[in-house]
Design a protein around this motif. Structure first.
Motif, PDB file in Angstrom:
ATOM      1  N   GLY A 135      64.309  11.476  10.903  1.00  0.00           N
ATOM      2  CA  GLY A 135      62.945  11.927  10.719  1.00  0.00           C
ATOM      3  C   GLY A 135      62.373  12.535  11.981  1.00  0.00           C
ATOM      4  O   GLY A 135      63.023  12.564  13.029  1.00  0.00           O
ATOM      5  N   PRO A 136      61.140  13.018  11.923  1.00  0.00           N
ATOM      6  CA  PRO A 136      60.553  13.734  13.065  1.00  0.00           C
ATOM      7  C   PRO A 136      60.382  12.873  14.314  1.00  0.00           C
ATOM      8  O   PRO A 136      60.321  13.402  15.424  1.00  0.00           O
ATOM      9  N   ASN A 155      62.519  10.464  15.229  1.00  0.00           N
ATOM     10  CA  ASN A 155      63.823   9.911  15.590  1.00  0.00           C
ATOM     11  C   ASN A 155      64.363  10.655  16.814  1.00  0.00           C
ATOM     12  O   ASN A 155      64.591  11.861  16.768  1.00  0.00           O
ATOM     13  N   HIS A 156      64.588   9.897  17.907  1.00  0.00           N
ATOM     14  CA  HIS A 156      65.054  10.522  19.152  1.00  0.00           C
ATOM     15  C   HIS A 156      66.568  10.446  19.322  1.00  0.00           C
ATOM     16  O   HIS A 156      67.117  11.057  20.239  1.00  0.00           O
ATOM     17  N   HIS A 157      67.243   9.716  18.454  1.00  0.00           N
ATOM     18  CA  HIS A 157      68.684   9.536  18.617  1.00  0.00           C
ATOM     19  C   HIS A 157      69.456  10.834  18.394  1.00  0.00           C
ATOM     20  O   HIS A 157      70.455  11.094  19.070  1.00  0.00           O
ATOM     21  N   LEU A 158      68.994  11.650  17.456  1.00  0.00           N
ATOM     22  CA  LEU A 158      69.710  12.901  17.189  1.00  0.00           C
ATOM     23  C   LEU A 158      69.606  13.859  18.372  1.00  0.00           C
ATOM     24  O   LEU A 158      70.556  14.584  18.677  1.00  0.00           O
ATOM     25  N   GLY A 159      68.464  13.851  19.050  1.00  0.00           N
ATOM     26  CA  GLY A 159      68.317  14.692  20.230  1.00  0.00           C
ATOM     27  C   GLY A 159      69.266  14.274  21.338  1.00  0.00           C
ATOM     28  O   GLY A 159      69.870  15.114  22.017  1.00  0.00           O
ATOM     29  N   ARG A 160      69.424  12.961  21.517  1.00  0.00           N
ATOM     30  CA  ARG A 160      70.367  12.472  22.524  1.00  0.00           C
ATOM     31  C   ARG A 160      71.796  12.852  22.155  1.00  0.00           C
ATOM     32  O   ARG A 160      72.601  13.230  23.009  1.00  0.00           O
ATOM     33  N   GLU A 161      72.107  12.715  20.875  1.00  0.00           N
ATOM     34  CA  GLU A 161      73.460  13.058  20.433  1.00  0.00           C
ATOM     35  C   GLU A 161      73.737  14.540  20.638  1.00  0.00           C
ATOM     36  O   GLU A 161      74.849  14.922  21.038  1.00  0.00           O
TER      37      GLU A 161
END
Length: 293
Positions: free
Chosen positions: A65-66, A68-74
């Motif tokens: 979702g908007p 969620n910071h995990h995808l940016g780190r990945e």
């Protein structure tokens, strides 16, 4: 790890409504006619992990979702720091990404989770895992004057949230955190969750998944979760890992603080998301970490 595909739910999209409408459409535009094979999401946070089949092969879809910071780190990890692992077939390749939609498409890796498998207690697993972590860590290092200060402040902020830590344990943890004098730290590219639930085994070969906690941290922090889980009472696994890694990156007193900070985060986060078993582990970690002082 995963759940059965929930075909027929949602609004008739290929993903059964598991992704947002924009995310679902983007995946279809990239892959053609994807079909959901399995929902591999953990279910504790809003990150979705889907195994899909498309005309050109199998893929892993990761979406959030908007907030969620995990995808940016990945995404940062895969764009700059996973090449050495990808080139030797030990990590999946990033194929498509839309940061605005918080959406990634990854190469699918064959294998089963090491966690719960026979390989979880096999020294060769840890020798390989140590060698793979060395590949990740050795790419770059920086001197960070603020890392330890910020990590301590983050732990104290965790303790300010709702939790079920015993008041006496909380007071002792706060005291130990407050009396620690932060020093400049050497930080490297770290995975952030280096443990068997993020390793696959395929024909004896260990592979790595999930870089959603990627960041620059001291190398020793990637050993915290192993030290309090698989290595407890199994020195042969620890030694195999260190042999693969090439050295022991841990040093006191920072290691004691690393373990304490990991314990605080585990106990509070697990309570926040309702993971009772992980919360119990966090409480044990706290007691054991404080015994080191």
């Amino acid at each position: 790890m995963g759940e059965s595909p929930r075909a027929g739910q949602g609004d008739g999209r290929w993903d059964g409504g598991l992704l947002g409408a924009e995310q679902s459409a983007l995946v279809a535009s990239w892959l053609g006619s994807p079909k959901l094979v399995a929902d591999l999401s953990w279910g504790l946070v809003d990150t979705k992990v889907l195994h899909v089949q498309a005309p050109t092969g199998q893929f892993i879809i990761k979406a959030g979702g908007p907030d969620n910071h995990h995808l940016g780190r990945e995404l940062v990890a895969h764009r700059a720091y996973t090449r050495s692992l990808v080139e030797c077939g030990r990590a999946g390749r990033l194929l498509h990404a839309d940061p605005g939609a918080n959406l990634l498409v990854m190469e699918y890796l064959e294998g089963r989770l090491v966690e719960g498998a026979e390989a979880e207690l096999a020294p060769p697993t840890y020798a390989q895992a140590g060698g793979l972590l060395r590949l990740l860590h050795r790419q770059e290092f920086r001197i960070d004057d603020r890392y330890e200060l910020q990590a301590t402040a983050k732990s104290l902020a965790w303790l300010d949230r709702a939790h079920r830590i015993d008041p006496a344990v909380e007071r002792e943890a706060r005291r130990r955190l407050a009396e620690y004098r932060p020093q400049p730290a050497t930080v490297v590219p770290t995975h952030g969750d280096w443990q068997p639930r993020n390793w696959l085994v395929h024909r004896g070969e260990i592979r790595v998944i999930d870089f959603g906690r990627f960041d620059f941290r001291p190398a020793a922090t990637d050993l915290c979760r192993l030290a309090v889980q698989q290595w407890r009472g199994r020195p042969e696994l620890e030694q195999a890992f260190l042999d693969g890694y090439g050295r022991d990156p841990r040093s006191a007193p920072s290691w004691r603080i690393d373990l304490l900070q990991e314990a605080v985060g585990t106990a509070v986060w697990a309570f926040q998301v309702g993971d009772a078993a992980f919360e119990d582990q966090g409480h044990r970690m706290l007691r054991e970490a404080l015994q080191l002082f």
